[in-house]
Enzyme design. Structure first.
Site, PDB file in Angstrom:
ATOM      1  N   LYS A   1       0.760  -1.247   0.039  1.00  0.00           N
ATOM      2  CA  LYS A   1       0.135   0.020   0.093  1.00  0.00           C
ATOM      3  C   LYS A   1       0.896   1.261  -0.073  1.00  0.00           C
ATOM      4  O   LYS A   1       0.251   2.275  -0.530  1.00  0.00           O
ATOM      5  CB  LYS A   1      -0.972  -0.037   1.140  1.00  0.00           C
ATOM      6  CG  LYS A   1      -2.220  -0.978   1.325  1.00  0.00           C
ATOM      7  CD  LYS A   1      -3.019  -0.762   2.316  1.00  0.00           C
ATOM      8  CE  LYS A   1      -4.404  -1.607   1.967  1.00  0.00           C
ATOM      9  NZ  LYS A   1      -5.310  -1.390   2.870  1.00  0.00           N
TER      10      LYS A   1
ATOM     11  N   ASP B   1     -10.180   3.243   2.178  1.00  0.00           N
ATOM     12  CA  ASP B   1     -10.316   2.800   3.426  1.00  0.00           C
ATOM     13  C   ASP B   1     -11.028   3.593   4.351  1.00  0.00           C
ATOM     14  O   ASP B   1     -12.246   3.016   4.957  1.00  0.00           O
ATOM     15  CB  ASP B   1      -8.973   2.234   3.981  1.00  0.00           C
ATOM     16  CG  ASP B   1      -8.271   1.029   3.206  1.00  0.00           C
ATOM     17  OD1 ASP B   1      -9.128   0.061   2.916  1.00  0.00           O
ATOM     18  OD2 ASP B   1      -7.230   0.752   3.452  1.00  0.00           O
TER      19      ASP B   1
ATOM     20  N   ALA C   1      -4.375   1.798   9.580  1.00  0.00           N
ATOM     21  CA  ALA C   1      -5.828   1.700   9.506  1.00  0.00           C
ATOM     22  C   ALA C   1      -6.042   2.913  10.328  1.00  0.00           C
ATOM     23  O   ALA C   1      -7.371   3.686  10.048  1.00  0.00           O
ATOM     24  CB  ALA C   1      -6.555   0.533  10.095  1.00  0.00           C
TER      25      ALA C   1
ATOM     26  N   ARG D   1      -0.404   2.581  22.595  1.00  0.00           N
ATOM     27  CA  ARG D   1       0.382   1.814  23.227  1.00  0.00           C
ATOM     28  C   ARG D   1       1.804   2.916  23.340  1.00  0.00           C
ATOM     29  O   ARG D   1       2.398   2.736  24.348  1.00  0.00           O
ATOM     30  CB  ARG D   1       0.691   0.322  23.022  1.00  0.00           C
ATOM     31  CG  ARG D   1       1.623  -0.387  23.960  1.00  0.00           C
ATOM     32  CD  ARG D   1       1.720  -1.830  23.674  1.00  0.00           C
ATOM     33  NE  ARG D   1       1.617  -2.287  22.140  1.00  0.00           N
ATOM     34  CZ  ARG D   1       2.879  -2.209  21.560  1.00  0.00           C
ATOM     35  NH1 ARG D   1       4.074  -2.195  22.301  1.00  0.00           N
ATOM     36  NH2 ARG D   1       2.794  -2.522  20.180  1.00  0.00           N
TER      37      ARG D   1
END
Length: 280
Positions: free
Chosen positions: A66, A102, A131, A152
């Protein structure tokens, strides 16, 4: 002459896009075929040149290509450029133009399932990967909106926020801070791989503090109900998996190629049948 479309990736055998798109071509009586192409990273440049040479009318791009495909295309849509990834390539004359559907696919599915616009809602995103970037930037592009990010690794969340080219109000949180403040949010979007096989019993955060009127959207669609979705439902929240995102990103790609938006419900049924069950 039958037009040829496709999807490139490595691996590619698991892709459900051929079933979805070929059914839509048939239903809409469009003389075209959609073919999966297994392309390894070292062959990507040659493959793109080859697809242009044989007259491919357009194709989808999946992992790991991508980002790597972007310098090989003739033009990149501004949103795809900002996201830093292309999942749809459209041929215009002899030029390949890259888009990213997306984020828009996710937002379409979210609005449909939520039942109203989300622009005035307080939203939190878990994760700061590809994403998350597509969803965050697409939401930000919609207009004035508040979207907080919990990840995180704080540095990745900060980079995501700082590189956003659209106006958006964002607070960066640790996962622990999000857990404590979860009751402040209308919508929680989970974009990490936690919850997929083999981590089906894991969840990125506890949703014990979620509001019963909140909405949780997890971009994972296999399994159809992840652990965070199960736990949120126990608290009374509504949930959604990532199937509509997958369907709408495909439908939007189809529309860019043909000028026709296929039936998303028909496409969803194709994917559900292949997965062997229905979505949440």
């Amino acid at each position: 002459m039958k037009k040829l479309y496709g999807v490139i990736g490595d691996p590619i055998g698991h892709s459900m896009s051929p079933d979805m798109h070929n059914d839509s071509f048939s239903a809409l009586q469009i003389d075209a075929h959609y073919q999966p192409f297994h392309i390894k990273s070292e062959d990507l440049k040659t493959a793109v040149a080859g697809m242009k040479a044989i007259g491919l009318s357009g194709f989808n791009v999946t992992v790991p290509h991508k980002t790597a495909i972007m310098p090989l295309l003739d033009e990149i849509d501004p949103l795809a450029q900002a996201i830093g990834a292309v999942n749809t390539v459209v041929r215009e004359e002899n030029r390949f133009i890259g888009y990213n559907t997306d984020g828009e696919g996710f937002v379409r599915g979210l609005n449909e399932e939520y039942g109203s616009s989300v622009l005035d809602k307080k939203i939190a995103i878990i994760g700061a990967g590809g994403a998350a970037r597509a969803i965050y930037y697409t939401l930000s592009q919609q207009g004035s909106i508040r979207v907080d990010i919990a990840n995180r690794t704080p540095e990745k969340a900060e980079e995501l926020k700082n590189r956003c080219p659209y106006p958006v109000e964002t607070v960066l949180l640790s996962l622990e801070e999000l857990e404590k403040q979860l009751g402040h949010y209308d919508i929680l979007i989970q974009t990490t791989s936690i919850g997929m096989s083999p981590k089906v019993s894991e969840t990125p955060i506890s949703v014990a503090n979620i509001r019963p009127d909140a909405f949780v959207s997890d971009i994972i669609y296999n399994p159809a109900e992840t652990m965070i979705m199960k736990e949120a439902k126990k608290q009374g929240a509504r949930v959604q998996n990532g199937l509509k995102m997958f369907v709408y990103q495909g439908a939007l790609a189809f529309e860019k190629w043909t000028g026709v938006l296929p039936d998303p419900k028909r496409m969803q049924k194709i994917v559900e049948d292949k997965l062997g069950g229905t979505s949440c």
